[in-house]
Design an enzyme around this catalytic site. Structure first.
Site, PDB file in Angstrom:
ATOM      1  N   ASN A  31      85.046  59.874 -21.546  1.00  9.50           N
ATOM      2  CA  ASN A  31      84.188  58.694 -21.355  1.00  9.50           C
ATOM      3  C   ASN A  31      83.005  59.099 -20.478  1.00  9.50           C
ATOM      4  O   ASN A  31      83.157  59.283 -19.277  1.00  9.50           O
ATOM      5  CB  ASN A  31      85.022  57.583 -20.685  1.00  9.50           C
ATOM      6  CG  ASN A  31      84.196  56.357 -20.351  1.00  9.50           C
ATOM      7  OD1 ASN A  31      83.053  56.227 -20.796  1.00  9.50           O
ATOM      8  ND2 ASN A  31      84.779  55.459 -19.570  1.00  9.50           N
ATOM      9  N   TRP A  32      81.862  59.246 -21.113  1.00  4.35           N
ATOM     10  CA  TRP A  32      80.674  59.713 -20.369  1.00  4.35           C
ATOM     11  C   TRP A  32      80.069  58.613 -19.501  1.00  4.35           C
ATOM     12  O   TRP A  32      79.159  58.879 -18.712  1.00  4.35           O
ATOM     13  CB  TRP A  32      79.603  60.233 -21.344  1.00  4.35           C
ATOM     14  CG  TRP A  32      80.014  61.447 -22.125  1.00  4.35           C
ATOM     15  CD1 TRP A  32      81.204  62.124 -22.043  1.00  4.35           C
ATOM     16  CD2 TRP A  32      79.240  62.129 -23.122  1.00  4.35           C
ATOM     17  NE1 TRP A  32      81.220  63.175 -22.921  1.00  4.35           N
ATOM     18  CE2 TRP A  32      80.027  63.203 -23.601  1.00  4.35           C
ATOM     19  CE3 TRP A  32      77.968  61.937 -23.666  1.00  4.35           C
ATOM     20  CZ2 TRP A  32      79.578  64.081 -24.587  1.00  4.35           C
ATOM     21  CZ3 TRP A  32      77.523  62.803 -24.643  1.00  4.35           C
ATOM     22  CH2 TRP A  32      78.316  63.873 -25.097  1.00  4.35           C
ATOM     23  N   LYS A  33      80.504  57.387 -19.701  1.00  7.91           N
ATOM     24  CA  LYS A  33      79.961  56.230 -18.971  1.00  7.91           C
ATOM     25  C   LYS A  33      78.418  56.195 -19.089  1.00  7.91           C
ATOM     26  O   LYS A  33      77.885  56.604 -20.123  1.00  7.91           O
ATOM     27  CB  LYS A  33      80.422  56.245 -17.512  1.00  7.91           C
ATOM     28  CG  LYS A  33      81.938  56.374 -17.395  1.00  7.91           C
ATOM     29  CD  LYS A  33      82.460  56.079 -16.031  1.00  7.91           C
ATOM     30  CE  LYS A  33      83.951  56.334 -15.997  1.00  7.91           C
ATOM     31  NZ  LYS A  33      84.576  55.915 -14.743  1.00  7.91           N
ATOM     32  N   HIS A  87      87.842  48.297 -20.142  1.00  9.10           N
ATOM     33  CA  HIS A  87      87.798  49.269 -19.047  1.00  9.10           C
ATOM     34  C   HIS A  87      87.635  48.493 -17.733  1.00  9.10           C
ATOM     35  O   HIS A  87      86.951  47.460 -17.693  1.00  9.10           O
ATOM     36  CB  HIS A  87      86.622  50.230 -19.257  1.00  9.10           C
ATOM     37  CG  HIS A  87      86.647  51.394 -18.316  1.00  9.10           C
ATOM     38  ND1 HIS A  87      86.268  51.271 -16.997  1.00  9.10           N
ATOM     39  CD2 HIS A  87      87.023  52.683 -18.485  1.00  9.10           C
ATOM     40  CE1 HIS A  87      86.405  52.444 -16.395  1.00  9.10           C
ATOM     41  NE2 HIS A  87      86.869  53.321 -17.280  1.00  9.10           N
ATOM     42  N   SER A 106      91.092  60.255 -12.600  1.00  8.08           N
ATOM     43  CA  SER A 106      90.925  61.567 -11.964  1.00  8.08           C
ATOM     44  C   SER A 106      91.722  62.681 -12.636  1.00  8.08           C
ATOM     45  O   SER A 106      92.248  63.566 -11.963  1.00  8.08           O
ATOM     46  CB  SER A 106      91.258  61.473 -10.471  1.00  8.08           C
ATOM     47  OG  SER A 106      90.364  60.593  -9.827  1.00  8.08           O
ATOM     48  N   GLY A 111      87.779  57.808 -10.620  1.00  7.41           N
ATOM     49  CA  GLY A 111      86.595  58.343  -9.943  1.00  7.41           C
ATOM     50  C   GLY A 111      86.790  58.584  -8.456  1.00  7.41           C
ATOM     51  O   GLY A 111      85.823  58.791  -7.729  1.00  7.41           O
ATOM     52  N   GLU A 114      85.835  48.871 -15.276  1.00  5.37           N
ATOM     53  CA  GLU A 114      84.440  48.632 -14.870  1.00  5.37           C
ATOM     54  C   GLU A 114      83.852  47.437 -15.630  1.00  5.37           C
ATOM     55  O   GLU A 114      83.029  46.705 -15.096  1.00  5.37           O
ATOM     56  CB  GLU A 114      83.612  49.910 -15.078  1.00  5.37           C
ATOM     57  CG  GLU A 114      83.986  50.963 -14.048  1.00  5.37           C
ATOM     58  CD  GLU A 114      83.843  52.406 -14.503  1.00  5.37           C
ATOM     59  OE1 GLU A 114      83.165  52.664 -15.509  1.00  5.37           O
ATOM     60  OE2 GLU A 114      84.427  53.282 -13.842  1.00  5.37           O
ATOM     61  N   GLY A 141      87.102  60.506 -17.332  1.00  5.26           N
ATOM     62  CA  GLY A 141      85.751  60.081 -16.968  1.00  5.26           C
ATOM     63  C   GLY A 141      84.939  61.257 -16.456  1.00  5.26           C
ATOM     64  O   GLY A 141      84.429  62.076 -17.216  1.00  5.26           O
ATOM     65  N   GLY A 142      84.844  61.382 -15.132  1.00  4.09           N
ATOM     66  CA  GLY A 142      83.997  62.396 -14.495  1.00  4.09           C
ATOM     67  C   GLY A 142      84.144  63.792 -15.068  1.00  4.09           C
ATOM     68  O   GLY A 142      83.140  64.468 -15.356  1.00  4.09           O
ATOM     69  N   GLU A 145      95.115  53.009 -16.535  1.00  6.06           N
ATOM     70  CA  GLU A 145      94.154  53.559 -15.582  1.00  6.06           C
ATOM     71  C   GLU A 145      94.273  52.812 -14.260  1.00  6.06           C
ATOM     72  O   GLU A 145      93.623  51.760 -14.076  1.00  6.06           O
ATOM     73  CB  GLU A 145      92.735  53.403 -16.128  1.00  6.06           C
ATOM     74  CG  GLU A 145      92.522  54.131 -17.444  1.00  6.06           C
ATOM     75  CD  GLU A 145      91.067  54.530 -17.608  1.00  6.06           C
ATOM     76  OE1 GLU A 145      90.809  55.725 -17.691  1.00  6.06           O
ATOM     77  OE2 GLU A 145      90.190  53.656 -17.615  1.00  6.06           O
TER      78      GLU A 145
HETATM   79  C1  PEP Z   1      87.665  56.359 -16.426  1.00  4.13           C
HETATM   80  O1  PEP Z   1      86.699  55.786 -15.930  1.00  4.13           O
HETATM   81  O2  PEP Z   1      88.145  55.963 -17.490  1.00  4.13           O
HETATM   82  C2  PEP Z   1      88.222  57.483 -15.696  1.00  4.13           C
HETATM   83  C3  PEP Z   1      89.450  57.818 -15.954  1.00  4.13           C
HETATM   84  O3  PEP Z   1      87.396  58.085 -14.781  1.00  4.13           O
HETATM   85  P1  PEP Z   1      87.746  59.401 -13.901  1.00  4.13           P
HETATM   86  O4  PEP Z   1      88.398  60.404 -14.819  1.00  4.13           O
HETATM   87  O5  PEP Z   1      86.438  59.851 -13.384  1.00  4.13           O
HETATM   88  O6  PEP Z   1      88.691  58.954 -12.836  1.00  4.13           O
END
Ligand code: PEP
Length: 249
Positions: free
Chosen positions: A9-11, A94, A208, A170, A96, A229-230, A164
C-alpha cells in the site's frame, strides 16, 4: 498451506517517475512463486496498470466510491472504473479512511458490495487502537467483532480480511506473534461461525511488516499474507518480504 498474498500500500506517496523506478525494481525483487499486488495512489493507477500488463504482479486500489452506478458524484471513482483499469483488489476500511474520513460500517458495506459487483476482491481492514488493546481482550475483540459484522452480508462472496492493529501501523511497533495469532484465530472463528465451516477465509496481517520480521509472521498458519505500508516503498525491503512469503508456500 495456500500461497501467501502480499499487498504493498503506497498510500499518498511518490510521483509518476518514482513509481516507474519502484515497479522496475519490484519486477526483479518480487518475481515468481508468490501473489503480489501493489496499491498506488489513484492518480497513478492507469500508468501502473500499463507497466504491470502481462506480468504476474497484480493491481490494487486504496479506496473506491460507495456509489456503484455512474452519475453526478464529483471527485468519486467507481468500482467499475477500477475494474476497467485492471484492479484485482481494493482496500476497504483502512484505519486511515475510518479515522480521517469517518467511514462507518454502513458506508463500508456499500463499498464492499460495489467492489464485489464489479468482479474484484475487497480487502477489508479491521483493527483496534492502542487504548482498546490495553483495555483487554474482551474490549478489542468486541471492536473487531463489530467491524467484522458487515461481512455477514457477504456469504459466498470472495473477500480478504486484513488485521491491522492501529498501534502497529507506521509505528515500527509490530504485534507479537502470539498477539497476531490470537486475533487471526478470532477473526477466522467469527467468520466461520457466520458463513459456515466450509467458507474460505484469508486473513492478512498489516502493521510494520518489514524484511526482518516477515519470516516469523508468515510462519503462522493463520496468516494468509501481509498488507505492507512503509516497507512497500523500498523495492529491496518489499522484495525480501515477498521472498519470505515464498518460503512458506
Ligand atoms: C498500512 O497502512 O496498511 C500498514 C500496514 O502500514 P505500515 O506497514 O507502514 O505499518
Amino acid at each position: 498451506m495456500a500461497d501467501k498474498l502480499v499487498i504493498g500500500n503506497w498510500k499518498m506517496n511518490g510521483r509518476l517517475a518514482t513509481s516507474q523506478v519502484l515497479l522496475e525494481a519490484l519486477s526483479v525483487s518480487c518475481a515468481g512463486g508468490v501473489q503480489v499486488a501493489v496499491a498506488p495512489p489513484l492518480a497513478y493507477l492507469a500508468a501502473v496498470s500499463s507497466v504491470l500488463a502481462g506480468g504476474s504482479m497484480m493491481l490494487a486500489a486504496q479506496d473506491v466510491s460507495a456509489f456503484a452506478v455512474d452519475g453526478a458524484y464529483t471527485g468519486e471513482v467507481s468500482a467499475a472504473m477500477l475494474a476497467d483499469l485492471g484492479c484485482r483488489y481494493v482496500l476497504i476500511g483502512h484505519s486511515e479512511r475510518r479515522q480521517y474520513f469517518a467511514e462507518d460500517n454502513d458506508l463500508l458495506l456499500r463499498k464492499l458490495q460495489a467492489v464485489i459487483a464489479a468482479g474484484m476482491v475487497p480487502v477489508y481492514c479491521v483493527g483496534e487502537t492502542l487504548q482498546q488493546r490495553e483495555a483487554g481482550i474482551g474490549i478489542y475483540q468486541r471492536v473487531i467483532g463489530e467491524q467484522l459484522a458487515v461481512l455477514g452480508a457477504l456469504a459466498g462472496k470472495e473477500y480478504v480480511v486484513a488485521y491491522e492493529p492501529i498501534w502497529a501501523i507506521g509505528t515500527g511497533r509490530v504485534a507479537s506473534i502470539g498477539q497476531i495469532d490470537e486475533v487471526h484465530q478470532y477473526i477466522r472463528d467469527t467468520l466461520l461461525q457466520c458463513h459456515g465451516a466450509s467458507a474460505t477465509i484469508r486473513v492478512l496481517y498489516g502493521g510494520s511488516v518489514k524484511a526482518d520480521n516477515a519470516d516469523a509472521i508468515f510462519s503462522l498458519k493463520s496468516v494468509g499474507g501481509a498488507l505492507v505500508g512503509g516497507a512497500s516503498l523500498d523495492a529491496n525491503g518489499f522484495g525480501q518480504i515477498c521472498q519470505a512469503a515464498k518460503k512458506t508456500v
